[in-house]
Design a protein around this motif. Structure first.
Motif, PDB file in Angstrom:
ATOM      1  N   MET A 254     -28.969  -0.840   2.285  1.00 16.24           N
ATOM      2  CA  MET A 254     -28.853   0.566   2.670  1.00 16.24           C
ATOM      3  C   MET A 254     -28.961   1.531   1.501  1.00 16.24           C
ATOM      4  N   GLY A 255     -28.687   1.039   0.296  1.00 20.82           N
ATOM      5  CA  GLY A 255     -28.728   1.917  -0.873  1.00 20.82           C
ATOM      6  C   GLY A 255     -27.436   2.653  -1.130  1.00 20.82           C
ATOM      7  N   ILE A 256     -26.477   2.536  -0.200  1.00 20.88           N
ATOM      8  CA  ILE A 256     -25.176   3.172  -0.372  1.00 20.88           C
ATOM      9  C   ILE A 256     -24.099   2.096  -0.276  1.00 20.88           C
ATOM     10  N   SER A 257     -22.998   2.317  -0.956  1.00 23.46           N
ATOM     11  CA  SER A 257     -21.902   1.352  -0.889  1.00 23.46           C
ATOM     12  C   SER A 257     -20.922   1.772   0.200  1.00 23.46           C
ATOM     13  N   LEU A 258     -20.153   0.818   0.674  1.00 24.81           N
ATOM     14  CA  LEU A 258     -19.177   1.093   1.731  1.00 24.81           C
ATOM     15  C   LEU A 258     -17.804   0.589   1.302  1.00 24.81           C
ATOM     16  N   PRO A 259     -17.160   1.279   0.362  1.00 27.83           N
ATOM     17  CA  PRO A 259     -15.805   0.871  -0.022  1.00 27.83           C
ATOM     18  C   PRO A 259     -14.835   1.055   1.136  1.00 27.83           C
ATOM     19  N   VAL A 260     -13.965   0.095   1.331  1.00 28.00           N
ATOM     20  CA  VAL A 260     -12.951   0.182   2.383  1.00 28.00           C
ATOM     21  C   VAL A 260     -11.713   0.797   1.747  1.00 28.00           C
ATOM     22  N   PHE A 261     -11.472   2.051   2.031  1.00 25.37           N
ATOM     23  CA  PHE A 261     -10.427   2.783   1.315  1.00 25.37           C
ATOM     24  C   PHE A 261      -9.563   3.592   2.275  1.00 25.37           C
ATOM     25  N   HIS A 262      -8.453   4.046   1.750  1.00 27.74           N
ATOM     26  CA  HIS A 262      -7.607   4.978   2.493  1.00 27.74           C
ATOM     27  C   HIS A 262      -6.832   5.824   1.494  1.00 27.74           C
ATOM     28  N   GLY A 263      -6.369   6.950   1.971  1.00 23.92           N
ATOM     29  CA  GLY A 263      -5.519   7.826   1.179  1.00 23.92           C
ATOM     30  C   GLY A 263      -4.313   8.210   2.018  1.00 23.92           C
ATOM     31  N   ARG A 264      -4.078   9.507   2.126  1.00 27.22           N
ATOM     32  CA  ARG A 264      -2.966  10.012   2.926  1.00 27.22           C
ATOM     33  C   ARG A 264      -3.507  10.646   4.195  1.00 27.22           C
ATOM     34  N   GLY A 265      -2.605  10.975   5.122  1.00 25.62           N
ATOM     35  CA  GLY A 265      -3.000  11.609   6.362  1.00 25.62           C
ATOM     36  C   GLY A 265      -2.833  13.116   6.306  1.00 25.62           C
ATOM     37  N   LEU A 266      -3.207  13.758   7.391  1.00 24.53           N
ATOM     38  CA  LEU A 266      -3.106  15.217   7.460  1.00 24.53           C
ATOM     39  C   LEU A 266      -1.659  15.673   7.596  1.00 24.53           C
ATOM     40  N   PHE A 267      -0.863  14.919   8.355  1.00 26.39           N
ATOM     41  CA  PHE A 267       0.523  15.305   8.591  1.00 26.39           C
ATOM     42  C   PHE A 267       1.535  14.315   8.024  1.00 26.39           C
ATOM     43  N   GLN A 268       1.057  13.238   7.399  1.00 29.58           N
ATOM     44  CA  GLN A 268       1.942  12.267   6.757  1.00 29.58           C
ATOM     45  C   GLN A 268       1.241  11.738   5.501  1.00 29.58           C
ATOM     46  N   TYR A 269       1.999  11.066   4.654  1.00 27.43           N
ATOM     47  CA  TYR A 269       1.491  10.712   3.338  1.00 27.43           C
ATOM     48  C   TYR A 269       1.240   9.211   3.145  1.00 27.43           C
ATOM     49  N   SER A 270       1.352   8.430   4.218  1.00 32.81           N
ATOM     50  CA  SER A 270       1.246   6.983   4.060  1.00 32.81           C
ATOM     51  C   SER A 270      -0.148   6.438   4.306  1.00 32.81           C
ATOM     52  N   PHE A 271      -0.916   7.023   5.232  1.00 40.17           N
ATOM     53  CA  PHE A 271      -2.232   6.473   5.544  1.00 40.17           C
ATOM     54  C   PHE A 271      -3.130   7.543   6.145  1.00 40.17           C
ATOM     55  N   GLY A 272      -4.387   7.537   5.712  1.00 42.05           N
ATOM     56  CA  GLY A 272      -5.376   8.480   6.229  1.00 42.05           C
ATOM     57  C   GLY A 272      -6.578   8.521   5.321  1.00 42.05           C
ATOM     58  N   LEU A 273      -7.487   9.454   5.570  1.00 43.73           N
ATOM     59  CA  LEU A 273      -8.707   9.560   4.776  1.00 43.73           C
ATOM     60  C   LEU A 273      -8.686  10.734   3.802  1.00 43.73           C
ATOM     61  N   LEU A 274      -7.576  11.468   3.757  1.00 44.47           N
ATOM     62  CA  LEU A 274      -7.465  12.525   2.762  1.00 44.47           C
ATOM     63  C   LEU A 274      -7.135  11.922   1.398  1.00 44.47           C
ATOM     64  N   PRO A 275      -7.704  12.439   0.324  1.00 43.50           N
ATOM     65  CA  PRO A 275      -7.360  11.932  -1.012  1.00 43.50           C
ATOM     66  C   PRO A 275      -5.930  12.299  -1.379  1.00 43.50           C
ATOM     67  N   TYR A 276      -5.338  11.524  -2.269  1.00 40.49           N
ATOM     68  CA  TYR A 276      -4.025  11.862  -2.791  1.00 40.49           C
ATOM     69  C   TYR A 276      -4.139  13.084  -3.699  1.00 40.49           C
ATOM     70  N   ARG A 277      -3.042  13.820  -3.802  1.00 44.19           N
ATOM     71  CA  ARG A 277      -3.006  14.975  -4.706  1.00 44.19           C
ATOM     72  C   ARG A 277      -2.744  14.475  -6.125  1.00 44.19           C
ATOM     73  N   ARG A 278      -3.792  14.120  -6.827  1.00 42.65           N
ATOM     74  CA  ARG A 278      -3.676  13.644  -8.199  1.00 42.65           C
ATOM     75  C   ARG A 278      -4.685  14.370  -9.073  1.00 42.65           C
TER      76      ARG A 278
END
Length: 334
Positions: A254-278
């Protein structure tokens, strides 16, 4: 004792979170939405809109490799300032850049979504034009993304252009200088190694950008973005694992990589696709002057490549303590 956070601070942080959400959506979901809309319109009474866009698309097909189409109004959107403040992102200059010269910059590391590269060079959120007056930045991106209707126009507005040799020649053959082409050297493959505390770069055998600098006499500019690998958590994918095998196969196809990742959520900080505030701090190093050579030998490319790696290491070592990198940590090249 209960402490109250001012309403203005709460509002500002919510706007920052929404800005981060729309940015993640832009590069994970907007392309798919654009494709669905483009095809879906053909099955409605508005089919002529997709027909008109198809004609425009054909006439405009060379633009992504011939200068792109930056729109300063979009680059200065207030949403990008909220995005930069979310982490926050900052741009550090070590020396002035001569606006009469052209530059090819290597950006390291890729990270999962190249956050620092986009925020610093595709928007004015960190004040690029004030930090480097007279310099016009363009971030190079896989050609695949410019084949998506509507989405191609959106990313071009921020100064994104294709990563083709023809695009490099177009920019660097123009007289007058002031062009900065930013190449994320490790590319999609390096995103698979975007781990917290990882400082391994795909660079040892990646010499194409060095040869291009020689061909056009463009100065080489090392850039290191501290904090880039700390925004998401990836699923374990060590070399030799089944997940890494699948990711590398897909990357080749495909020419693109598919890392399996997660960050924080919109209303909680444990799981989601939002990046951490770092914090992300992108440090622009000292340019390496390059004399034009339209027929460089392998030895000349190797010497300049080694000089580039040395300067990148020096940049990292000089600034790492300021950005919480352990003294015993050094760059590793693959």
């Amino acid at each position: 004792m209960i402490s109250f956070v001012p309403l203005s601070v709460l509002l500002r942080r919510r706007l920052q979170t929404l800005a981060a959400l729309q940015w993640v959506f832009s590069f994970l979901g907007l392309g798919i939405v654009c494709i669905v809309i483009f095809i879906g319109l053909f099955f409605t009474c508005f089919w002529f809109l997709s027909m008109l866009y198809s004609a425009w698309w054909y006439l405009d097909r060379d633009t992504p490799r011939k200068g792109g189409r930056q729109i300063q109004t979009i680059k200065r959107w207030c949403v990008w300032k909220y995005l930069a403040d979310y982490f926050p992102v900052s741009l550090i200059k070590t020396v002035d850049l001569d606006p009469t010269q052209n530059y090819i910059a290597g950006f390291h590391p890729h990270g999962v979504l190249a956050t620092g590269a986009f925020t610093n060079f595709c928007t004015e959120a960190t004040g690029f034009s004030s930090v480097f007056p007279g310099i016009r930045p363009h971030l190079m991106m896989l050609t695949l993304w410019f084949r998506i209707p509507f989405f191609r126009d959106y990313i071009m507005s921020g100064g994104l252009v294709t990563s083709e040799k023809e695009c490099v020649s177009y920019f660097l053959s123009k007289k007058g200088g002031g062009t900065l082409l930013v190449i994320i050297v490790g590319g999609a493959q390096e995103a698979l190694d975007a781990w917290l505390g990882s400082y391994t770069l795909l660079l040892r055998n990646w010499k194409g950008f060095v040869k291009l600098a020689l061909l056009h006499g463009a100065s080489l500019l090392p850039i290191f973005s501290f904090g880039e690998n700390e925004l998401f958590d990836q699923m374990d994918n060590p070399s030799g694992s089944w997940l890494r095998w699948i990711q590398e196969k897909l990357q080749k196809v495909m020419g693109i990589s598919l890392p399996v990742f997660h960050g924080r959520g919109l209303f909680q900080y444990s799981f989601g696709l939002l990046p951490y505030r770092r914090q992300i701090t992108t440090v622009v190093g000292k340019p390496i002057k390059v004399k034009q050579n339209i027929n460089p030998s392998s030895d000349e490319v190797d010497r300049l490549h080694q000089q580039y790696m040395t300067e990148l290491c020096n940049l990292f070592e000089t600034h790492k303590i300021k950005y919480n990198v352990p003294p015993e940590q050094h760059l590793k090249f693959q």
